[in-house]
Design an enzyme around this catalytic site. Sequence first.
Site, short mmCIF file in Angstrom:
data_model
loop_
_atom_site.label_atom_id
_atom_site.label_comp_id
_atom_site.label_asym_id
_atom_site.label_seq_id
_atom_site.Cartn_x
_atom_site.Cartn_y
_atom_site.Cartn_z
N LYS A 78 6.85 -10.03 -6.01
CA LYS A 78 8.06 -10.74 -6.45
C LYS A 78 8.86 -11.16 -5.23
O LYS A 78 9.01 -10.36 -4.29
CB LYS A 78 8.88 -9.81 -7.36
CG LYS A 78 10.12 -10.46 -7.98
CD LYS A 78 10.86 -9.46 -8.88
CE LYS A 78 12.04 -10.11 -9.59
NZ LYS A 78 12.78 -9.17 -10.46
N SER A 159 13.96 -11.06 -15.15
CA SER A 159 13.84 -11.97 -14.03
C SER A 159 12.46 -12.02 -13.39
O SER A 159 12.16 -12.99 -12.70
CB SER A 159 14.85 -11.57 -12.96
OG SER A 159 14.51 -10.32 -12.37
N SER A 183 14.35 -6.47 -16.31
CA SER A 183 13.64 -7.56 -15.61
C SER A 183 12.15 -7.32 -15.39
O SER A 183 11.44 -8.23 -15.00
CB SER A 183 14.29 -7.83 -14.26
OG SER A 183 15.44 -8.62 -14.42
#
Lengths: 490, 95
Positions: A78, A159, A183
């Site tokens: 990420k 997210s 997330s």
Amino acid sequence: MSNLTDLTLAEGRDKLAKGEFTAVELTQAHIQAIEAKRNLNAFIVETPELALEEAKASDLRRRAGTNGAMDGLAIGIKDLFCTKGVQTTAASHILEGFKPPYESTVSGKLKAAGAISLGKLNLDEFAMGSSNQTSYFGAVENPWKRKSDPTAKLVPGGSSGGSAAAVAARMVMAATGTDTGGSIRQPAAFCGITGIKPTYGRCSRFGVVAFASSLDQAGPMARTVRDCAIMLGSMAGFDPNDSTSVNMAVPDFEAALTGDIRGLKIGIPKEYRPVGLSEEVAKVWEQGVEWLKAAGATPVEISLPHTKYALPTYYIIAPAECSSNLARYDGLRFGLRVPGKSLDEMYAKTRAAGFGAEVRRRILIGTYVLSAGYYDAYYAKAQKVRRLIADDFAKAFETVDVILTPTAPSAAFGQGEGSDDPVTMWLNDVFTIPTSMAGLPGLSLPAGLSSDGLPLGLQLIGRPFDEETVFKVAGVMETAANFTARPEGI
Amino acid sequence: MSLDKATVRNIANLARIEVRDEELDHLAGELSNIITFVEQLSEVNTDGVEPMTSVAAMTLPMRKDVVTDGGRHDAVMANAPEAEDGFFTVPKVVE
């Protein structure tokens, strides 16, 4: 030879060990998959050359017998984790071009275990969002489609939307995520994969771009429970560079997957049936209870009376911490700089140009609730309610071993749908935020499909630092659910 | 509670984010909605509840007050948008 991009981490690990293929071959297969699926916009930066170099080194290590626990396995990171020499943006314009001179502890540990990163995955800007539509680098598309309308582009959740989409679309075998209010878990549910937010303190936050420091926690996202257990084992552990990382031994999470949950008590919170909960989600939840019962566990109704206050509490605490953390983006030391006549003007212009609408909104709310005269009414109040929320869980765990809830109130929604009102968007995290407030481990796994063909996830919540029981129950549930559906064309 | 334009201008200034005048109305409305939403916390009785500042019941560890890292001037400066002679530059602050 089966399709290399279909392999789980466990299968890849075992087949690499047997010499069925090389790390270079496995990496190449995933590089091709990434190229074929660029339309999903899952990556912000692809690093194929770097990955191939590392794969060659991995094959050499294997020959020398010095390979690590995840050697040669293809993962994505990420873009919230600092990666030395590789652009790290948090999906924000304000960090565009930033190349960290150091490596985050978690990505460094994965590297040390031999995992091969194929690049940096898209996310909501500064991890603030539940649909991956707030990224400066564009929205991520969910590889899953509605049966009724296969042309509509759906969100992957957020997210960690790039991570979830890339794992679901077989571009990587697994990916790192971070979870502040859901997330990891909500995008895992939306994309039909498995992800766990471990206990706060289990993984180091060092080198993870900070959003809300009392909540942020890194975790793995993969296609099976076992893969999450394998990967968490390589991510977790004490780090002197993060004073909130906990100095305790990392258990062998994979060994927890015994398949035996007889006698365990499963808490079913009666407050997790809000108005607007999709009927299909409720049905999958009931099905989950039945699966665990059939395996010898006992469902117990529990009460978490402060559940409805978790969301408003979160939306004071998270913005407050975000406004403090994001004060560092000043146009001076790294990132974007917009010139101004004075220092203050330069700050204000840089931050106006660098932050997107959602991030700005949260900074302003955070600044307001922390400002003189309002601190006690909002921030201190929220911290007190947070304790009540955590106490609810502590009390429940006196009688149950694990708690079962839905992960999200609905299946993935369409890009552009429901994004007009920020508060409505936030309701996506209504089932995941309470766990975050209490710092508990929470795992989401796919449990079924909606009538429109979209994955639905269930969440298992455990006691602090008892990821092992969470994995054990999740393993049983995964077998019972037998979720083999895939996105169309993948 | 609703936030007026002056309040929004003030918090934007505190947060050092330039906000155009024509955005203030919209922002005031949005932020007011959020504040109204979070104000439901006032119905929770929190008398005698200790604020929770950390989820982990742990004392922060101490370490010796010694230099553990350093000598990385070039790495620290490498991402500076504007630098001169190994220093970060700022607009003139003293006339």
